[in-house]
Design a protein around this motif. Structure first.
Motif, PDB file in Angstrom:
ATOM      1  N   UNK A  13       0.855  -1.270  -0.180  1.00 28.01           N
ATOM      2  CA  UNK A  13       0.029  -0.002  -0.107  1.00 28.01           C
ATOM      3  C   UNK A  13       0.849   1.220  -0.006  1.00 28.01           C
ATOM      4  N   UNK A  14       0.742   2.078  -0.851  1.00 25.21           N
ATOM      5  CA  UNK A  14       1.313   3.422  -0.965  1.00 25.21           C
ATOM      6  C   UNK A  14       1.034   4.386   0.384  1.00 25.21           C
ATOM      7  N   UNK A  15       2.001   4.740   0.686  1.00 25.55           N
ATOM      8  CA  UNK A  15       1.779   5.670   2.211  1.00 25.55           C
ATOM      9  C   UNK A  15       2.625   7.034   1.901  1.00 25.55           C
ATOM     10  N   UNK A  16       1.757   7.849   2.000  1.00 19.30           N
ATOM     11  CA  UNK A  16       2.227   9.454   1.778  1.00 19.30           C
ATOM     12  C   UNK A  16       2.719   9.367   0.319  1.00 19.30           C
ATOM     13  N   UNK A  17       3.583  10.380   0.161  1.00 16.95           N
ATOM     14  CA  UNK A  17       4.033  10.123  -1.402  1.00 16.95           C
ATOM     15  C   UNK A  17       5.196   8.911  -1.855  1.00 16.95           C
ATOM     16  N   UNK A  40       9.688   5.005  -3.154  1.00 20.82           N
ATOM     17  CA  UNK A  40       9.195   5.534  -4.492  1.00 20.82           C
ATOM     18  C   UNK A  40       9.876   7.052  -4.757  1.00 20.82           C
ATOM     19  N   UNK A  41      10.806   7.325  -4.153  1.00 22.03           N
ATOM     20  CA  UNK A  41      11.397   8.635  -4.481  1.00 22.03           C
ATOM     21  C   UNK A  41      12.463   8.770  -5.517  1.00 22.03           C
ATOM     22  N   UNK A  42      13.153   7.753  -5.683  1.00 26.86           N
ATOM     23  CA  UNK A  42      14.174   7.575  -6.673  1.00 26.86           C
ATOM     24  C   UNK A  42      14.146   6.186  -7.507  1.00 26.86           C
ATOM     25  N   UNK A  43      15.104   6.527  -8.569  1.00 25.33           N
ATOM     26  CA  UNK A  43      14.934   5.007  -9.480  1.00 25.33           C
ATOM     27  C   UNK A  43      15.644   4.045  -8.398  1.00 25.33           C
TER      28      UNK A  43
END
Length: 239
Positions: A13-17, A40-43
């Protein structure tokens, strides 16, 4: 405390950004949820998400702290690399469906090594099998053993099966009594292993009817059970 734990990914589950919460069924602790910060912030972080596809089998080095609801992962590697489970569209539909089922029914935060090994071995079988359209039926039926409501097989010569009581009976007891093709298939599957499953031929309509019966059986015996949203996708794929 750092420790290693074999795990099966149930959901994410995605949480925040930029974070993910991943729920796993683990060999040593039952159901455990992990926070993956910043993946999910970087490659580089995104590349790590390949580990957390539905029903992936992992070895996790975890930072586990009792009495916390979320735990953290230091390192992850595959325990078993699937060859086809996430690339074959038909197997992917089964994976989506079963991951939703397992996420729904597995609640305990305590180990059950027999159940863990049943799930991992069954998924590895599916990964290597070419004839698998009935796999999910037998998997769900075998799963009932570990959840505590395996159909009672002592009197399976009887003409009815009672979904509410989980036993075979000689007479019809109304809406909970199963007979006809579903009863015949239930008896056959109860006496079948995964290795012999290919010997049972089931038409699409009967497969759907039997699956609906099994899901109703789960509803009757698990108060919090919800019919999977992915059921329609599974039925469409195996139409």
């Amino acid at each position: 405390m750092l420790s290693k734990n074999n795990s099966i990914v149930l959901s994410k589950l995605k949480y925040r950004d930029n974070d993910l919460i991943v729920k796993c069924y683990t060999e040593q602790r039952g159901v455990v949820s992990y926070m993956l910060r910043g993946v999910l912030k970087s490659k580089k972080g995104l590349s790590k998400t390949v580990y957390f596809q539905a029903l992936s089998q992992l070895q996790i080095e975890e930072n586990y702290k009792p009495n916390q609801s979320l735990h953290f992962i230091k390192e992850t590697k595959f325990n078993y690399i699937y060859k086809s489970l996430h690339t074959n569209i038909y197997k992917s539909a089964i994976v989506l469906f079963l991951s939703e089922i397992l996420s729904n029914v597995l609640k305990e935060e305590e180990k059950n090594e027999d159940l863990f090994h049943f799930i991992t071995a069954s998924l590895q079988y599916l990964d290597n099998e070419d004839q698998f359209s009935n796999f999910h039926l037998l998997f769900l039926l075998k799963l009932t053993r570990y959840l505590g409501f395996l159909p009672e097989n002592l009197d399976n010569d009887y003409a009815f099966f009672n979904l509410e009581s989980g036993v075979f009976e000689a007479s019809n007891h109304g809406i909970y009594s199963v007979s006809g093709e579903n009863l015949t298939l239930l008896k056959r599957l109860l006496g079948t292993s995964f290795d012999a499953l290919h010997t049972i031929t089931i038409k699409a309509k009967q497969r759907q009817e039997f699956l609906n019966m099994l899901l109703y059986y789960f509803e009757l015996h698990l108060g919090s059970f919800k019919k999977p949203k992915s059921l329609q996708v599974l039925n469409d794929v195996f139409r």
